[in-house]
Design a protein around this motif. Structure first.
Motif, short mmCIF file in Angstrom:
data_model
loop_
_atom_site.label_atom_id
_atom_site.label_comp_id
_atom_site.label_asym_id
_atom_site.label_seq_id
_atom_site.Cartn_x
_atom_site.Cartn_y
_atom_site.Cartn_z
N ASN A 1 0.96 -1.27 -0.20
CA ASN A 1 0.14 -0.08 0.10
C ASN A 1 0.97 1.24 -0.11
O ASN A 1 1.57 1.41 0.82
N PRO A 2 0.94 2.22 -1.26
CA PRO A 2 1.90 3.34 -1.19
C PRO A 2 1.51 4.22 0.00
O PRO A 2 2.43 5.03 0.45
N ASP A 3 0.41 4.22 0.71
CA ASP A 3 0.05 5.07 1.56
C ASP A 3 0.51 4.56 2.93
O ASP A 3 0.34 5.38 4.00
N CYS A 4 0.96 3.31 3.09
CA CYS A 4 1.25 2.98 4.42
C CYS A 4 2.75 3.21 4.92
O CYS A 4 3.62 3.12 3.92
N PRO A 5 2.94 3.58 6.01
CA PRO A 5 4.35 4.08 6.44
C PRO A 5 5.21 2.66 6.39
O PRO A 5 4.80 1.61 7.06
N VAL A 6 6.63 2.69 6.37
CA VAL A 6 7.35 1.63 6.52
C VAL A 6 7.43 1.59 8.10
O VAL A 6 7.65 2.45 8.84
N PRO A 7 7.36 0.29 8.65
CA PRO A 7 7.19 0.00 9.98
C PRO A 7 8.77 0.61 10.42
O PRO A 7 9.99 0.55 9.76
N PRO A 8 8.80 1.28 11.88
CA PRO A 8 10.13 1.61 12.40
C PRO A 8 11.10 0.57 12.43
O PRO A 8 12.26 0.81 12.26
N GLU A 9 10.86 -0.65 12.63
CA GLU A 9 11.63 -1.87 12.68
C GLU A 9 12.11 -2.46 11.55
O GLU A 9 12.78 -3.39 11.31
N GLY A 10 11.38 -1.80 10.32
CA GLY A 10 11.84 -2.36 9.13
C GLY A 10 10.66 -3.62 8.79
O GLY A 10 9.60 -4.04 9.41
N TYR A 11 11.02 -4.19 7.51
CA TYR A 11 10.33 -5.16 7.11
C TYR A 11 10.99 -6.53 7.61
O TYR A 11 12.21 -6.46 7.35
N PRO A 12 10.26 -7.71 7.61
CA PRO A 12 11.14 -8.99 7.77
C PRO A 12 12.10 -9.26 6.59
O PRO A 12 11.31 -9.09 5.36
N THR A 13 13.00 -9.34 6.69
CA THR A 13 14.14 -10.05 5.48
C THR A 13 14.99 -11.21 6.03
O THR A 13 14.89 -11.37 6.96
N GLY A 14 15.46 -11.90 4.93
CA GLY A 14 16.45 -12.98 5.07
C GLY A 14 16.39 -13.91 3.93
O GLY A 14 15.97 -13.58 2.71
N ARG A 15 17.07 -15.16 3.80
CA ARG A 15 17.20 -15.90 2.85
C ARG A 15 16.06 -17.13 2.65
O ARG A 15 16.14 -17.46 1.74
N ASP A 16 15.56 -17.30 3.80
CA ASP A 16 14.53 -18.27 3.85
C ASP A 16 13.01 -17.74 3.59
O ASP A 16 12.63 -17.16 4.54
N PRO A 17 12.55 -17.96 2.61
CA PRO A 17 11.08 -17.19 2.29
C PRO A 17 10.15 -17.63 3.46
O PRO A 17 9.22 -16.99 3.94
N GLU A 18 10.24 -19.04 3.55
CA GLU A 18 9.20 -19.44 4.90
C GLU A 18 9.49 -18.73 6.24
O GLU A 18 8.53 -18.47 6.81
N LYS A 19 10.62 -18.45 6.52
CA LYS A 19 10.98 -17.88 7.73
C LYS A 19 10.70 -16.39 7.78
O LYS A 19 9.92 -16.08 8.67
N VAL A 20 10.83 -15.89 6.48
CA VAL A 20 10.36 -14.39 6.32
C VAL A 20 9.04 -14.27 6.67
O VAL A 20 8.57 -13.41 7.31
N LYS A 21 8.26 -15.08 5.98
CA LYS A 21 6.67 -15.20 6.02
C LYS A 21 6.05 -15.30 7.55
O LYS A 21 5.24 -14.56 7.92
N GLU A 22 7.01 -16.23 8.44
CA GLU A 22 6.53 -16.72 9.49
C GLU A 22 6.75 -15.59 10.30
O GLU A 22 5.99 -15.01 11.27
N GLU A 23 7.84 -14.87 10.27
CA GLU A 23 8.35 -13.50 11.05
C GLU A 23 7.18 -12.36 10.78
O GLU A 23 6.83 -11.59 11.68
N TRP A 24 6.69 -12.36 9.41
CA TRP A 24 5.62 -11.22 9.30
C TRP A 24 4.49 -11.61 9.98
O TRP A 24 3.65 -10.66 10.77
#
Length: 60
Positions: free
Chosen positions: A32-55
């Motif tokens: 959503n272009p109107d949504c602010p980036v969270p202060p802690e940032g977005y979940p990132t990593g090398r394993d897509p399943e772990k990143v989804k779980e973190e979200w």
């Protein structure tokens, strides 16, 4: 795995993005272009399943 809505805007346009930067990397983010980036940032990593779980674990 189904991704939960954004905790800031409640939007459901949530995407997994991937790129190559010293190896495979991915990030789950609200598109959503109107949504602010969270202060802690977005979940990132090398394993897509772990990143989804973190979200999905983030508090509402």
């Amino acid at each position: 795995m189904k991704l939960k809505p954004c905790r800031y805007c409640r939007g459901t346009n949530i995407k997994l993005e991937a790129w190559q930067s010293g190896g495979y990397m991915c990030m789950v983010k609200c598109n959503n272009p109107d949504c602010p980036v969270p202060p802690e940032g977005y979940p990132t990593g090398r394993d897509p399943e772990k990143v989804k779980e973190e979200w999905n674990r983030r508090p509402d």
